[in-house]
Design a protein around this motif. Structure first.
Motif: not given
Length: 407
Positions: A197-202, A228-233, A244-246
């Motif tokens: 599985g692939h979890v995205f943390v937004v 993966t952390i999807a972020s504007r920072a 962890t990927m970004t």
């Protein structure tokens, strides 16, 4: 040993202890301080009071002339049997004096079922200026109470031991057992990270990246193969992650939907909200994730406030994780911050289409009163079935018979 005895069932429990202590601990001097005249005791408590006449114990009834400081100083241990799960109002008068004096003494303090003055559901100290017994150890009966494990109740209860009463209790709802407590499935010997599985943390904005990082670590520990952390920072995140990927999200709210569509197409699950922010950009992100994801979504922290503005959660499974303040905001009734775990109790979360409130039992506290009345007859995480009133009454009757037999 000193026992503080209330007029109800909790007082009856204290009288059972008072009767057995001299028999189990030879030479133990037992003193009982009654909150009210003994003729005020009813039901099981009155039965236990009559049985107490078989042993030699010191008895007194608290009044304005009682020197509580001296009484407490003479005890090595003070046992709280004033009130239990049925208490819904702040302690006052003699009860408040007893608790205040007990908390100030150096004796070992023990509570029966629940520290007097604590809300069994929320763990809050009852009343804006209320007092509650401060125990080092609490022996709770039949099943643990939510208020022993959250807010001020956690501090007032001390170490908690669950003591059975010999009364069969219903098991937790199967869906709660499986969804809340199921450990991750073991990976096959030939599996690789893409199979898990692939979890995205937004989430994560300037100055608030820590919440997103903690969520990512939790996903790894729960068994996710890719996180993966999807972020504007992203610039602040890349120096703090290893496995962890970004993924950088655009700062323009109008461009967020296109960037998130690619994220959601690859996700097995999504967490949205940790450190997300409360501006227009964060609101646009929440709307895209909540309405666009076809996979389970955990809606947390800042995203909960945007969910209230954007409407109900739609799509696949949605898990809401509010604390009391966020719950109050989401229902639009916030008057002021709850004291401790909820002096101003958050209102129940109304049914939202396809949404499940996972954390915080307070969301359903008004729909569940069974464990107040029947000492754990209904599990804390389950709404009582209106059709099972007879069963609950039989269970309570069984408890009374069992208590008399044990006594």
């Amino acid at each position: 040993m000193g026992l503080l005895v209330g007029p109800g069932n909790n007082g009856g429990d204290a009288l059972v202890v008072a009767r057995h202590l001299p028999l189990l601990v030879p030479g133990c001097a037992v003193a009982v301080m009654f909150l009210a005249p003994v003729d005020a005791m009813k039901g099981d408590a009155a039965v236990m009071l009559r049985a107490l006449s078989a042993v030699d114990v010191e008895r007194a009834v608290v009044d304005d002339a009682t020197d509580l400081t001296a009484w407490m100083r003479a005890r090595d241990c003070v046992i709280d049997g004033l009130f239990g799960t049925g208490l819904t109002r702040p302690l006052h008068g003699a009860a408040a004096r007893l608790v205040t004096s007990a908390n100030a003494c150096e004796a070992l303090r023990v509570s029966l079922d629940l520290p007097s003055g604590i809300d069994a559901d929320t763990g809050a100290v009852l009343g804006p200026d209320g007092v509650a017994f401060m125990a080092r150890h609490t022996f709770t009966f039949a099943r643990s109470k939510p208020g022993l494990h959250t807010g001020p109740g956690l501090t007032h209860a001390g170490a908690v031991t669950v003591v059975g009463l010999g009364v069969p209790l219903p098991t937790l709802d199967a869906r709660v057992r499986l969804s809340a407590f199921r450990p991750p499935s073991p990976r096959g010997v030939s599996a690789h990270k893409g199979d898990a599985g692939h979890v995205f943390v937004v989430g994560g904005s300037a100055g608030t990246t820590g919440a997103a990082l903690l969520s990512a670590r939790g996903a790894h520990r729960a068994g996710a193969g890719l996180v993966t952390i999807a972020s504007r920072a992203v610039d602040a995140l890349v120096v703090q992650v290893t496995e962890t990927m970004t993924l950088s999200l655009p700062d323009d709210p109008s461009a967020v939907e296109g960037a998130l569509s690619e994220v959601l197409s690859r996700a097995s699950a999504v967490v949205v909200g940790p450190g997300l922010g409360r501006d227009a950009w964060a609101r646009a992100v929440t709307r895209c994730v909540v309405e666009g994801a076809k996979v389970p979504v955990v809606i947390d922290a800042d995203a909960l406030g945007h969910l209230d503005r954007e409407g109900t959660a739609r799509g696949a499974t949605r898990v809401l994780t509010p604390h009391p303040m966020e719950m109050a905001r989401a229902d639009g009734r916030l008057g002021r911050a709850p004291r401790g775990a909820g002096e101003r109790r958050p209102p129940p979360l109304r049914e939202r289409r396809g949404a499940h409130a996972r954390r915080d039992h307070r969301a359903e506290r008004r729909g569940h009163r069974g464990h107040r009345r029947g000492r754990g007859v209904d599990p804390p995480l389950r709404r009582p079935d209106p059709g099972r009133g007879g069963e609950r009454r039989r269970a309570r009757g069984g408890h009374r018979r069992a208590s008399r037999g044990a006594a």
